[in-house]
Write a protein that holds these residues in place. Structure first.
Motif, PDB file in Angstrom:
ATOM      1  N   PRO A 187       0.787  -1.234   0.000  1.00  0.00           N
ATOM      2  CA  PRO A 187       0.000   0.000   0.000  1.00  0.00           C
ATOM      3  C   PRO A 187       0.821   1.287   0.000  1.00  0.00           C
ATOM      4  CG  PRO A 187      -0.948  -1.546   1.544  1.00  0.00           C
ATOM      5  CD  PRO A 187       0.307  -2.169   1.038  1.00  0.00           C
ATOM      6  N   ARG A 235      -6.476   3.303  -4.960  1.00  0.00           N
ATOM      7  CA  ARG A 235      -6.721   4.294  -3.925  1.00  0.00           C
ATOM      8  C   ARG A 235      -7.226   3.616  -2.648  1.00  0.00           C
ATOM      9  NH1 ARG A 235     -10.890   7.202  -5.936  1.00  0.00           N
ATOM     10  NH2 ARG A 235     -12.339   6.841  -4.245  1.00  0.00           N
ATOM     11  N   PHE A 264      -4.469   1.740  -1.028  1.00  0.00           N
ATOM     12  CA  PHE A 264      -3.592   2.651  -0.305  1.00  0.00           C
ATOM     13  C   PHE A 264      -4.216   3.067   1.025  1.00  0.00           C
ATOM     14  CE2 PHE A 264      -0.666   5.909   0.667  1.00  0.00           C
ATOM     15  CZ  PHE A 264      -1.325   7.089   0.906  1.00  0.00           C
ATOM     16  N   GLN A 265      -5.516   3.250   1.029  1.00  0.00           N
ATOM     17  CA  GLN A 265      -6.172   3.697   2.253  1.00  0.00           C
ATOM     18  C   GLN A 265      -6.183   2.617   3.316  1.00  0.00           C
ATOM     19  OE1 GLN A 265      -9.959   5.122   0.921  1.00  0.00           O
ATOM     20  NE2 GLN A 265      -9.119   7.113   0.329  1.00  0.00           N
TER      21      GLN A 265
END
Lengths: 228, 370
Positions: free
Chosen positions: A139, A163, A166-167
């Motif tokens: 991530p 996204r 990554f979160q």
């Protein structure tokens, strides 16, 4: 790929060494084998580490002092470039770095960047993927790629999957959120990593990663043609 | 004399005008009056040569003095040397008069002239010095009168009148110059003070308007909670009410953080919200990528609203992420919390999504211009 995959570890902090050793030992499939550990790249390569499939390298950026940090980064990046040019696979792992450092490391040809706190979940998979030239993107590294000005074209789906990844969502959660299969999520994330290999300095490892991705049907040549 | 160095101020312009007036007087006197006096009385002189020499000397001193005066940053050193030279030149001219010629006559052109040379050379120095120079010159003239035996009552009376009259005229330029300069400086300073006060008033007015706007926002959200707690319509034991309290507390804290003077205001506000959670014992993990672009305050608030909400109700751990590009900012929070009050977007430009899975709450606040 012949199992177990052999790993040489460039690290000088005993605690970190013990940590990685125990994570590798805790893998039920015993897919990795740590065959050399040393504080310097040259020492590792001159011994049995010279035959290792993958090098795991600490960026050793414990210092917060800006000037010293930048020198160390440049030295490490140069080390990575040399290793990559000698056709070795490198997985970088580090405490915490800025986007610029992560991108510099990837540009040099490292297969993956792993933040130390991601070790528990991603160490084994990242090293295995590197050994086979398959794309793997933990991530933290995903964030640096998504915010790179020079990033390749991504579809909205690919961007959204990355996204959410990554979160901090697990891939299964990403799949549920986006209403797609988990294997599709893996594919999206892998595609983004593969496309990113086209960016920046040409390197043997990047070319191998791209070739493998095309061979596996992950991407096709049109996806990586240069943007006008 | 304290001449302001800035050539654009009114004070400097007034002083320079006075200087130029003196230069014009001296030039006119020496180029018109004196030559006329010499030529008209040419027959009376024993020889024209001393007069011409004296005239030339005074001309040179006049030019030097004018140049020095008109250059704003000329030093006043060496002036007295020039003054002495001028006085001597005048004395030389007077001494060359035939003895029969009265000192106080038209033929003695240097008598009136030298005084103006003293003004030209000494206008920048303390007025007292000019007075001394004029007195000295007058004394020399008086000595000449006495030496040539012309010291009778009429002559002496005329001498006093002439000295007084021309002396007053000659003292005027420096005095007026100082008065004008001083007044102009005072006017300038008071204009600046007035501008400063006006600026301060405008700034405090703007601050007042901003404060009123902020309190209006609070009235909508915080005040109902406080009022409910005060009149017992809201039960503090109720976990939902507690969640609301924590959220409003975080909102206040964020409001305070808005007025802080920091480089990255957005991250500062976000960290303020996380700070509260940490104080409760929540472990907060951060991951940020990219730089947040310039945004108006309402967007800051809109983007941090849902994350603030999620952090306020997190129980033991939370992961906060910020992904920023020039055309997009996404703030995500994954926390162990159950939302009975799902956060909503307070701004049409910000999209808020949330997703509850068992104990885990995922919240995302996203602004995108694509």
């Amino acid at each position: 790929m012949v199992h177990p995959v052999t790993v040489a570890f460039v690290e000088d902090q005993p605690v970190a060494i013990e940590g990685v050793r125990s994570w590798i030992a805790a893998d039920p499939g015993k897919r990795l084998s740590l065959i050399a550990v040393s504080g310097s790249v040259s020492e590792v390569l001159s011994g049995p580490g010279g035959q290792a499939n993958v090098l795991l390298m600490d960026l050793q950026l414990a210092d917060d002092r800006v000037g010293l940090q930048q020198e160390e980064v440049s030295r490490r990046v140069a080390d990575i470039e040399a290793l990559v040019d000698a056709n070795r696979r490198v997985v970088v792992y580090s405490q915490h770095d800025s986007d610029e450092v992560i991108r510099a490391v990837l540009d040099a040809g490292a297969s993956a960047y792993l933040a130390k706190r991601e070790v528990a979940d991603h160490l084994i998979d990242a090293i295995l993927a590197a050994a086979e030239d398959r794309p793997y993107m933990p991530p933290e590294m995903t964030g640096a790629i998504l915010t790179d000005d020079k990033r390749p074209q991504l579809s909205d789906q690919e961007f959204m999957a990355c996204r959410l990844w990554f979160q901090g969502m697990k891939k299964a959660q990403v799949a549920r959120r986006m209403g797609i299969r988990e294997s599709t999520v893996r594919q999206y994330i892998a595609r983004v990593r593969a496309k990113y290999a086209k960016v920046g300095r040409p390197a043997g490892t990047k070319a191998d990663l791209l070739a493998r991705a095309i061979q596996d049907g992950l991407i096709n040549a049109a996806d990586i043609s240069p943007r006008s | 004399m304290n001449v302001p160095a800035d050539p654009t101020t009114a004070a400097t312009r007034y002083v320079q005008a006075a200087d130029r007036l003196v230069v014009v007087i001296v030039a006119t006197w020496h180029l018109i009056y004196d030559p006329v006096a010499i030529l008209l009385n040419a027959a009376l002189y024993r020889s024209l040569l001393p007069q011409l020499v004296a005239w030339s000397l005074l001309a040179i001193i006049g030019v030097i003095g004018s140049v020095q005066l008109l250059r704003t940053t000329g030093s006043t050193a060496g002036r007295w040397g020039l003054v002495a030279a001028a006085v001597l030149a005048g004395a030389f001219s007077t001494a060359a008069l035939p003895a029969a010629q009265p000192v106080l006559s038209y033929a003695n052109w240097s008598f009136g002239a030298v005084g103006w040379w003293c003004v030209l050379l000494l206008i920048r120095r303390p007025v007292v010095e000019l007075g001394i120079a004029l007195l000295a010159h007058d004394t020399i003239t008086l000595a000449a009168i006495v030496a040539t035996g012309q010291a009778d009552r009429v002559t002496l009376a005329r001498f006093v009148v002439v000295c007084f009259g021309t002396g007053v005229l000659q003292l005027l330029p420096p005095v007026i110059s100082r008065l004008l300069g001083g007044t102009a400086t005072m006017a300038e300073e008071s204009a600046q003070a007035e501008a400063r006060i006006r600026g301060r008033r405008q700034a405090s007015e703007a601050a007042r308007v901003a404060r009123v706007r902020r309190y209006q926002e609070l009235r909508r959200s915080v005040v109902p909670v406080l009022a409910g707690l005060a009149d017992r319509t809201l039960d503090p034991e109720d976990p939902t009410v507690r969640d609301r309290c924590r959220i409003e507390y975080a909102r206040l804290r964020r409001l305070f953080a808005e007025s802080d003077d920091v480089e990255d205001l957005f991250m500062h506000q976000l960290r303020a919200c996380a700070d509260l959670a940490e104080r409760r014992g929540v472990v907060v993990e951060w991951a940020t990528s990219g730089r947040v672009p310039e945004m108006p305050t309402r967007l800051h608030r809109a983007l941090t609203e849902a994350p603030m909400h999620a952090l306020a109700i997190a129980q033991s751990n939370a992961r906060v992420t910020v992904l920023a590009r020039p055309d997009e900012v996404a703030v995500g929070v994954i926390a162990d919390a159950s939302s009975s009050l799902p956060p909503v977007s307070i701004d049409p430009d910000v999209v808020v999504s949330n997703h509850q899975e068992g104990e885990q709450l995922w919240v995302e606040s996203r602004w995108c211009t694509r």
